[in-house]
Design an enzyme around this catalytic site. Structure first.
Site: not given
Length: 642
Positions: A431, A592, A594
């Site tokens: 990001c 993102h 994750e």
């Protein structure tokens, strides 16, 4: 208002906490879910947060850091830090970080409705009152608010969350905060009523408490007082999970059992372990699954043989993979961010690195660095901090710049990106981290010396990162580009290491199809694709949370200097993935990754990054893709399960 009929009784497992907050309820709740899934049950989870916010989207990760000038104070004192990261779901819901734990441990996909806050429930009741749905009655906390809470839980507990697309068998409910807090009162009363409504053998309560050690003696009084508090509120715990530094002595267990009116086997010790992934192993070793079977009459449920087999295989894989963290080989990752004073500000990033490290057979060591310590001004302000930060940067095997907001510390991130690019150190920008890499490249390679982000300098001449036109500049709550979005790899991306990893990735098995057509690398049924579409640029689906993007006007300039944007959105105007050729791993992603990383299914950007930092990327590419191409990157031939 009437309660909805429920001809198929849902089993509920409530996890609450006493003595102190932050005691580990989320990990214990997730670990209980893992045990239930190992026997083939379908499990969902709901988190109740008693705060007044509608959601976690506008909450500062550092909670009480009211001004950027207090960053040094918080960094040095570690006081006033509580909340941690905001987790984002497929539907764009900005929720408590514990929902990330549920998804990671249980491999499920939740919705914004699975996070209940005081703000949400009051808003719902007030809207119903304004619509005249209470037929002129005086609206009160009891019964109107508590009844609405029960209806909410009953409704959401039926939503399919896994690959079966079927109603869950068990719903885990975690009550945030500490029993006895003023704001928790209505929720506790609602849960007391829900237990009665659910009926016998359909509700189990696990209360998490603390057993401190003072003068080498395990003290039981705090837990005794906590159980008394719970019982005075109308709930009676079936299991007492005791957080402790070491295993509980038999005398301690017997004493707790006697004074808390439970059997000794109902007192479970959850002692400190090197990794939270070991907690399910601790619970299983103390026979907890047998207690769950007995109290909830789980043997009466019909479990598909395929789910039972899948659960057993998952449990074996979990035990095998999580124990590899004991390896002597270590990979050092420098995480350089704005909120490193509280590590939970980057909880999902940390967990995704752990997943990748376990898959690489490495022990992860994260080096936390506040980004402003690399800036030239820091040398004048604190020479020791400045030089120590540079020592950490030079020693890192990999550099990760995660997401964040605001100007503070961004120039230090640019310094780190420059070091990684020039010194061939593996770099992953997430990001904001991708935007930082773009700014650095434009300044030092494209000769745009004043390249800047509109977020940092609103009226800069060369804004290589700009505000997205469709994003509101005034509305803050849920005002960003949120949730699951498609990214299309471009025709010129055949060289990409990241594309090779994505193409060889086994499909998502959380039950929800990617929001794309048949060329996606994810499928709804969770079965491996028989043929990977190596000749067709794949479509991937990842979660987003941003309001700024790379300025498309500068893309051609960067491409002419060697920076390729290999992934774009469906319009072709929004840059999603950048990758630098002739570098071990220099990749930035606007999304993102994750948020979709799982214990047994690591995120591909994080896996490639950690593998490159550990010096085993070639081996991982071979293992994942089956071979290496002429550039040393993995191809998509001979893919096996991974």
């Amino acid at each position: 208002m009437a309660f909805p009929p429920d001809d198929m009784k849902t089993k509920y497992l409530l996890v609450s906490g006493g003595v102190i907050s932050g005691i580990g309820k989320g990990v214990i709740a997730s670990s209980l879910g893992v045990l239930l899934k190992t026997i083939g049950l379908k499990v969902t989870a709901i988190k109740i947060d008693p705060y007044m916010n509608i959601d976690a989207g506008l909450m500062n990760p550092l909670e009480y850091c009211t001004s950027e000038s207090r960053a040094d104070e918080i960094y040095n004192s570690n006081n006033d830090v509580r909340h941690g990261e905001c987790f984002v779901l497929d539907d764009g819901g900005e929720v408590d970080l514990d929902l990330g734990n549920y998804e990671r441990y249980l491999n499920i996909t939740l919705t914004r409705e699975h996070n209940i806050t005081t703000g949400k429930i009051y808003q719902r009741v007030i809207e119903q009152e304004r619509n005249g749905e209470y037929a002129g009655h005086t609206v009160q906390i009891v019964p109107h608010l508590t009844d609405e809470l029960q209806r909410w839980i009953q409704r959401v507990s039926k939503i399919p969350v896994d690959s079966t697309n079927e109603r869950p068998d068990v719903c885990i409910i975690e009550l945030g905060g500490t029993v006895g807090d003023i704001e928790s009162g209505p929720f506790i009363e609602a849960l007391r009523c829900l237990r009665r409504r659910a009926g016998q053998n359909n509700f189990l309560h696990c209360h998490v408490s603390l057993v401190p050690v003072i003068n080498e003696e395990q003290k039981t009084k705090p837990t005794q007082a906590a159980i008394k508090e719970v019982r005075s509120a109308g709930l009676s715990p079936d299991i007492i999970a005791c957080r402790c530094s070491h295993e509980l002595a038999k005398g301690t267990i017997d004493k707790l059992a006697m004074w808390c009116q439970v059997e000794p086997e109902q007192v479970i010790a959850v002692h400190d372990v090197p990794s939270t992934y070991h907690v399910p192993l601790i619970l299983e070793s103390q026979g907890l699954i047998h207690i769950l079977r007995d109290v909830l009459r789980l043997d009466a449920l019909s479990i598909a043989p395929s789910l039972a087999q899948s659960g057993a295989e998952t449990w074996q894989n979990w035990k095998t993979l999580t124990t590899t963290q004991n390896t002597a080989k270590t990979v050092k990752i420098l995480l350089i961010g704005k909120y490193t004073a509280l590590h939970d500000s980057y909880l999902s990033v940390r967990k995704s690195l752990e997943h990748a490290s376990m898959r690489c057979g490495r022990k992860l060591e994260i080096i936390w660095l506040e980004s402003d310590r690399l800036e030239p001004e820091m040398e004048e302000k604190s020479s020791d901090s400045f030089h120590k930060a540079w020592d950490l940067l030079r020693a890192a095997s990999g550099i990760l710049v995660p997401g964040g907001f605001g100007l503070r510390g961004t120039e230090g991130m640019v310094v780190a990106a420059n070091w990684a690019r020039k010194k061939k150190v593996p770099y992953l920008g997430i990001c904001l981290g991708m935007q930082i890499a773009v700014i650095e490249f434009c300044r030092n390679i494209c000769n745009i010396k004043d390249a800047q982000s509109e977020e940092m300098v609103e009226l800069a001449e060369h804004r290589v990162v700009i505000n997205m036109p469709e994003v509101s500049r005034t509305i803050k709550g849920a005002g960003m580009r949120l949730g699951l979005r498609n990214t299309i790899f471009q025709e010129n991306s055949g060289f990409s290491k990241l594309r090779a990893l994505y193409e060889s990735q086994a499909p998502r098995t959380n039950g929800l199809p990617a929001a794309s057509d048949t060329t996606t690398v994810a499928t709804a049924d969770g079965e491996p694709t028989s043929k990977l579409l190596s000749s067709v640029p794949p479509i991937i689906s990842e979660r987003h949370r941003h309001r700024y993007e790379v300025n498309p006007k500068y893309v051609d300039i960067m491409a002419s200097h060697g920076l390729d944007f290999i992934g774009k959105d469906e319009s072709g105007e929004r840059m999603e993935i950048m990758e630098l050729r002739d570098h071990p791993w220099f990749i930035g992603v606007q999304y993102h990754p994750e948020y979709l990383s799982r214990v047994l299914r690591p995120s591909m950007p994080c896996l490639g990054f950690v593998a490159a930092a550990a010096g085993c990327l070639d081996q991982i590419m071979v293992k994942v893709t089956g071979t290496l191409n002429e550039h040393g990157n993995g191809t998509v031939n001979g893919v096996g399960s991974f």
